[in-house]
Scaffold this active site. Structure first.
Site, short mmCIF file in Angstrom:
data_model
loop_
_atom_site.label_atom_id
_atom_site.label_comp_id
_atom_site.label_asym_id
_atom_site.label_seq_id
_atom_site.Cartn_x
_atom_site.Cartn_y
_atom_site.Cartn_z
CB SER A 1 51.02 25.15 51.39
OG SER A 1 50.33 24.42 50.40
CG HIS B 1 53.06 26.63 55.19
ND1 HIS B 1 54.17 27.22 54.62
CD2 HIS B 1 52.73 25.61 54.37
CE1 HIS B 1 54.47 26.59 53.51
NE2 HIS B 1 53.61 25.61 53.33
CE LYS C 1 57.37 24.11 53.70
NZ LYS C 1 56.27 23.23 53.41
#
Ligand SMILES: *Cc1c(COP(=O)(O)O)cnc(C)c1O
Length: 394
Positions: A177, A205, A236
């Site tokens: 990250s 991610h 995200k």
């Protein structure tokens, strides 16, 4: 109560004091504060789907049809019929039998790790893993053995050395990250098979970001069922909130029965689930979004290198620009903000001492011209602060 004043003063002295900042989102890549517009290069909104008309519409329709809060935990009254639809769609996307949604990525990690490992077991954890993995390890009461970042020789050595009569679990971020590099999951899976360990990957991610069509790290390496637990977030690239674990039907059934963060927390609202479903639908039906994200990341990395910024080789949209001291990182981020660009200064304890950095995140929704303009500002300000010699990498 002196410790509170003392510790806050201490944090301020070392440029480690933190506070929250409020912004009004304008669109997927711009925010407003006090009537001024800023370019956002600090969000994890990788595909810009927070402002996609279909995603917004799905959330609005869910509120109109079903109201706001869910009113209960998943196992009591909180499992809205949209939940199993989303879970099946996530499983289909990830190529697993099943998936289970948690209220946050954080809760998926602490809930799954503490359910899978316990006293007498050993967890092998990369030193740069996300805080939610670290907390999951602590909560599990298993012995946690930390290996050097993506160092497979070190992991192999620790697997060979560590006595364990219980279960073994290796856990890593798929895309780290704060560093944006990809874990060598193929090598990790081979070691795990040799040493009879389970593998968990955190695709916070990586979901919507790497692998074919954004299917994550296991898909990136073609590992199919060789990864027991594929964790991801809805918060995200999927533009909503929540987290999930994808895996076999049996693993999912086990987590539903054993994960305390799943059992003892109120379910997400129907609007959140509807938004996540619509965002996932966009990812599946518009693979060009993921391609555009990769392209923007590549362009941004090239431009930063050309401007003399200190960045590592890599390919993901998380781009750390190494600065060193926390004070300099904060000063740089502050000046960038004055110039209309928001980029996070990342400091200890999020990253190790002496590795403070600017952490840029690129979105598919950024225009190339805006990225170029931001690089010019970074380079000018870095030169003013004496960080870049003559605009070229030394
Ligand atoms: C953001 C993040 C999480 C937590 O996900 P949330 O949905 O924000 O709670 C977990 N792991 C990693 C690597 C992350 O970056």
């Amino acid at each position: 109560m002196d410790f509170i004043d003392d510790q806050l003063a201490e944090a301020k002295r070392h440029e480690l004091y933190r506070n929250t900042h409020t912004y009004y989102p304008g669109d997927a890549t711009h925010v407003r504060i006090d009537g001024k517009q800023y370019l956002m290069l600090a969000a994890n909104n990788y595909l810009g789907l927070t402002h996609c008309p279909a995603v917004r519409q799905a959330a609005i329709e869910a509120i109109e049809a079903y109201g706001t809060g869910s009113g209960g935990a998943r196992l009591t009254t909180g499992t809205h019929p949209l939940y199993p639809l989303l879970e099946q769609e996530l499983a289909d996307f990830k190529g697993t039998e099943a998936a289970v949604v948690f209220n946050a990525g954080y809760m998926a990690n602490i809930g799954a790790i503490s359910a899978i490992a316990g006293t007498g077991d050993v967890i092998f954890s990369d030193e740069l893993n996300h805080a939610s993995i670290i907390d999951g390890c602590r909560l599990s009461r298993a012995q946690t053995v930390v290996f050097r970042h993506s160092d497979m020789a070190h992991l192999a050595q620790l697997l060979a050395q560590t006595n364990c009569n219980g279960r073994r679990l290796i856990v890593v971020d798929g895309v780290f990250s704060m560093d944006g590099d990809i874990a060598p999951l193929d090598a990790i899976v081979e070691l795990a098979e040799r040493y009879n360990a389970m593998v968990m990957v955190d695709d916070a991610h990586a979901t919507g970001v790497i692998g074919p069509g954004g299917r994550g790290t296991a898909a990136h390496f073609g590992l199919k069922d060789r990864v027991l637990l594929q964790m991801g977030t809805l918060s995200k690239a999927l533009a909503a909130e929540g987290g999930y674990i994808a895996g076999s039907r049996k693993v999912v059934e086990y987590l539903i029965n054993k994960s305390r963060s799943f059992i003892f927390s109120t379910a997400l609202s129907p609007a959140t689930i509807a938004a996540a479903r619509a965002a996932l639908h966009e990812v599946v039906s518009r693979p060009e979004l993921v391609a555009r994200l990769s392209n923007n990341a590549r362009i941004m990395r090239q431009m930063l290198l050309a401007a003399g910024c200190s960045i590592d080789q890599g390919s993901t949209p998380i781009i750390p620009v190494m600065v060193g001291s926390a004070g300099t990182a904060v000063a740089l981020a502050g000046k960038l903000k004055n110039n209309g660009v928001i980029i996070s200064a990342i400091r200890p304890p999020t990253v190790p001492d002496g590795t403070s950095r600017l952490r840029l995140t690129v979105s598919a929704a950024h225009e190339e011209s805006e990225l170029a303009q931001a690089v010019r500002k970074i380079s000018t300000i870095a030169e003013e602060l004496g960080l870049v010699a003559g605009g070229k990498r030394s």
